[in-house]
Design a protein around this motif. Structure first.
Motif, mmCIF file in Angstrom:
data_model
loop_
_atom_site.group_PDB
_atom_site.id
_atom_site.type_symbol
_atom_site.label_atom_id
_atom_site.label_comp_id
_atom_site.label_asym_id
_atom_site.label_seq_id
_atom_site.Cartn_x
_atom_site.Cartn_y
_atom_site.Cartn_z
ATOM 1 N N ASP A 79 49.647 74.726 48.706
ATOM 2 C CA ASP A 79 50.288 74.793 50.032
ATOM 3 C C ASP A 79 50.719 76.213 50.392
ATOM 4 O OD1 ASP A 79 49.983 72.095 50.264
ATOM 5 O OD2 ASP A 79 52.050 71.606 49.695
ATOM 6 N N ASN A 80 49.827 77.157 50.217
ATOM 7 C CA ASN A 80 50.080 78.573 50.527
ATOM 8 C C ASN A 80 51.087 79.259 49.610
ATOM 9 O OD1 ASN A 80 48.271 78.723 52.675
ATOM 10 N ND2 ASN A 80 49.782 77.742 54.027
ATOM 11 N N ASP A 81 51.570 78.573 48.589
ATOM 12 C CA ASP A 81 52.417 79.229 47.596
ATOM 13 C C ASP A 81 51.584 79.516 46.358
ATOM 14 O OD1 ASP A 81 55.053 79.449 48.640
ATOM 15 O OD2 ASP A 81 55.249 77.256 48.503
ATOM 16 N N GLU A 82 51.989 80.572 45.626
ATOM 17 C CA GLU A 82 51.306 80.839 44.366
ATOM 18 C C GLU A 82 51.991 80.049 43.266
ATOM 19 O OE1 GLU A 82 50.305 84.934 43.663
ATOM 20 O OE2 GLU A 82 50.020 84.585 41.517
ATOM 21 N N ASN A 163 57.495 97.958 45.783
ATOM 22 C CA ASN A 163 58.297 97.978 47.015
ATOM 23 C C ASN A 163 57.583 98.723 48.126
ATOM 24 O OD1 ASN A 163 60.351 96.529 45.932
ATOM 25 N ND2 ASN A 163 61.525 98.337 45.268
ATOM 26 N N LYS A 164 57.013 99.895 47.793
ATOM 27 C CA LYS A 164 56.418 100.730 48.843
ATOM 28 C C LYS A 164 55.047 100.231 49.294
ATOM 29 C CE LYS A 164 58.251 105.368 47.864
ATOM 30 N NZ LYS A 164 58.007 106.405 46.836
ATOM 31 N N PHE A 165 54.231 99.768 48.327
ATOM 32 C CA PHE A 165 52.814 99.538 48.643
ATOM 33 C C PHE A 165 52.267 98.152 48.322
ATOM 34 C CE2 PHE A 165 53.238 104.071 47.306
ATOM 35 C CZ PHE A 165 53.055 104.645 48.552
ATOM 36 N N LEU A 166 52.649 97.607 47.173
ATOM 37 C CA LEU A 166 51.866 96.488 46.634
ATOM 38 C C LEU A 166 52.527 95.117 46.717
ATOM 39 C CD1 LEU A 166 50.657 98.291 43.378
ATOM 40 C CD2 LEU A 166 49.303 97.881 45.440
ATOM 41 N N GLY A 167 53.824 95.094 46.978
ATOM 42 C CA GLY A 167 54.540 93.816 47.023
ATOM 43 C C GLY A 167 53.979 92.898 48.098
ATOM 44 N N ASN A 168 54.340 91.630 48.035
ATOM 45 C CA ASN A 168 53.762 90.642 48.963
ATOM 46 C C ASN A 168 53.994 90.976 50.432
ATOM 47 O OD1 ASN A 168 53.346 89.495 46.529
ATOM 48 N ND2 ASN A 168 54.068 87.450 47.105
ATOM 49 N N ASN A 169 55.044 91.758 50.717
ATOM 50 C CA ASN A 169 55.286 92.144 52.110
ATOM 51 C C ASN A 169 55.014 93.620 52.358
ATOM 52 O OD1 ASN A 169 56.189 89.531 52.875
ATOM 53 N ND2 ASN A 169 58.072 89.953 51.732
ATOM 54 N N ALA A 170 54.363 94.279 51.425
ATOM 55 C CA ALA A 170 54.121 95.724 51.534
ATOM 56 C C ALA A 170 52.740 95.993 52.149
ATOM 57 C CB ALA A 170 54.249 96.362 50.162
ATOM 58 N N PRO A 171 52.516 97.207 52.661
ATOM 59 C CA PRO A 171 51.334 97.454 53.498
ATOM 60 C C PRO A 171 49.967 97.408 52.807
ATOM 61 C CG PRO A 171 52.627 99.471 53.223
ATOM 62 C CD PRO A 171 53.441 98.353 52.666
ATOM 63 N N LYS A 176 45.270 87.230 46.793
ATOM 64 C CA LYS A 176 44.110 86.903 45.950
ATOM 65 C C LYS A 176 43.472 85.637 46.475
ATOM 66 C CE LYS A 176 46.429 86.068 42.069
ATOM 67 N NZ LYS A 176 47.638 86.709 41.574
ATOM 68 N N SER A 177 42.166 85.543 46.302
ATOM 69 C CA SER A 177 41.594 84.218 46.479
ATOM 70 C C SER A 177 41.930 83.484 45.196
ATOM 71 C CB SER A 177 40.085 84.308 46.671
ATOM 72 O OG SER A 177 39.503 84.852 45.521
ATOM 73 N N ALA A 178 42.282 82.231 45.306
ATOM 74 C CA ALA A 178 42.745 81.533 44.102
ATOM 75 C C ALA A 178 42.197 80.123 44.053
ATOM 76 C CB ALA A 178 44.266 81.495 44.089
ATOM 77 N N PHE A 179 42.188 79.568 42.858
ATOM 78 C CA PHE A 179 41.864 78.157 42.715
ATOM 79 C C PHE A 179 43.017 77.348 43.310
ATOM 80 C CE2 PHE A 179 39.966 80.165 38.897
ATOM 81 C CZ PHE A 179 38.643 79.857 39.150
ATOM 82 N N SER A 180 42.730 76.138 43.758
ATOM 83 C CA SER A 180 43.834 75.275 44.166
ATOM 84 C C SER A 180 44.511 74.753 42.901
ATOM 85 C CB SER A 180 43.314 74.105 45.000
ATOM 86 O OG SER A 180 42.561 73.243 44.169
ATOM 87 N N SER A 181 45.748 74.271 43.038
ATOM 88 C CA SER A 181 46.451 73.773 41.849
ATOM 89 C C SER A 181 45.678 72.608 41.218
ATOM 90 C CB SER A 181 47.870 73.355 42.206
ATOM 91 O OG SER A 181 47.856 72.466 43.301
ATOM 92 N N SER A 182 45.046 71.777 42.020
ATOM 93 C CA SER A 182 44.315 70.649 41.429
ATOM 94 C C SER A 182 43.074 71.138 40.681
ATOM 95 C CB SER A 182 43.946 69.599 42.478
ATOM 96 O OG SER A 182 42.929 70.055 43.307
ATOM 97 N N GLU A 183 42.401 72.162 41.236
ATOM 98 C CA GLU A 183 41.240 72.716 40.509
ATOM 99 C C GLU A 183 41.670 73.330 39.182
ATOM 100 O OE1 GLU A 183 37.977 74.728 43.423
ATOM 101 O OE2 GLU A 183 40.026 75.409 43.707
#
Ligand code: AMP
Ligand code: ZN
Ligand code: FE
Ligand code: FE
Length: 289
Positions: A79-82, A163-171, A176-183
């Motif tokens: 559901d859009n969460d990791e 914080n500056k570059f790589l965080g989930n809200n950083a530029p 990632k493309s990911a498997f679903s939890s059921s997969e």
């Protein structure tokens, strides 16, 4: 009830450890030697989306008399969460599992290249070779990019780089493309493993019933970032739902961290329950065959 007090063994386990085959700092051999010194009788190597650390760990485990449980941590999407699903006692040589993980790691590589492009647009020039050990290691994650950003002087610390570059809200972030939890759960079951919900405390809403319907068999109740209360909560939740209880540090090789090796010492009873579950699952399969 505090489940720590039902112990009859003096053996302890840490079932969540990363090596340099994914984004940890230490080799499988170094991890095993360190676990031995830390008084752990049993460990599981649970690299992200990667099984290459298991064979060298098994060999080192024989030398140090440390029991190694083949493991894995799959990054999945729910559901859009990791959400992270751990797998224990997997058949790490299973071809289908290895092939699927390889496809996922290739996607990680593509994503890293795209993130490097974004960084370049932000004036951050990091060199492919010094960043990634991917040419040798075939796994790349944001921690590798962060290390390169720091090495090249664009951030003070890894956490600063996030914080500056790589965080989930950083530029420069790209999901990632990911498997679903059921997969992810199915992949583990299909390779004879026990699927466990890793560090459940990071997800805010209740997904347990759904995960159980996909075949989830355990919860990582003991975890470096869980308070005693949260650990008790997850132990109770596991028992109410007939699930196994596991635990681990999530050690990545950083010493001065809450996730250090030895921070979690899981009583060996829980490992025995895991082993019983593996045996029961085998019998069930034979019955069905
Ligand atoms: P990836 O799987 O490539 O998206 O990278 C995720 C990993 O980055 C996590 O397993 C963490 O180890 C690390 N990470 C995520 N956020 C941060 C942060 N804010 N500071 C430091 N490390 C982080
Ligand atoms: Zn990691
Ligand atoms: Fe995780
Ligand atoms: Fe982990």
């Amino acid at each position: 009830m505090n489940y720590l007090f039902k112990r009859k063994h003096t053996k302890y386990a840490d079932l969540h450890i990363h090596t340099d085959r994914s984004d940890g700092l230490l080799s499988p051999e170094q991890i095993v030697a360190k676990a031995d010194k830390a008084g752990l009788s049993t460990i599981s190597i649970t690299d992200h989306d990667m099984l290459d650390g298991i064979e060298p760990a098994l060999a080192a485990g024989k030398r140090h008399n440390v029991e190694i449980i083949p493991g894995l941590e799959i990054s999945a999407e729910h559901d859009n969460d990791e959400i992270h699903i751990l797998g224990y006692f997997i058949d790490w040589q299973n071809q289908a599992l290895n092939e699927r993980l390889q496809i996922f790691r290739n996607a990680r590589h593509e994503r890293a290249l795209k993130m490097m492009d974004k960084l370049k647009q932000l004036g951050v020039h990091i060199d492919h070779n010094d960043v990634f050990r991917i040419t040798e290691l075939d796994y790349v994650g944001r921690p590798h990019l962060a290390a390169a950003i720091v090495q090249n002087g664009y951030a003070e610390t890894i956490s600063d780089a996030f914080n500056k570059f790589l965080g989930n809200n950083a530029p420069a972030y790209i999901p990632k493309s990911a498997f679903s939890s059921s997969e992810a759960i199915k992949m583990i079951l299909d390779s004879d493993g026990i699927p466990v919900w890793g560090h459940p405390g990071t997800l805010k809403h209740d997904v347990l019933k759904e995960l159980i319907s996909y075949g989830l068999m355990g919860i990582e109740a003991y975890y470096s970032y869980h308070s005693n209360q949260l650990t008790d909560y997850y132990c109770n939740l596991s028992r109410e739902n007939n699930l196994l209880i596991t635990g681990g540090s999530d050690f990545h090789g950083f010493e001065n961290s809450r996730r250090a090796l030895g921070e979690i010492k899981l009583p060996y009873e829980y490992v025995e329950e895991l082993k019983e579950a593996v045996i029961n699952a085998k019998f069930k399969m034979q019955d069905q065959a």
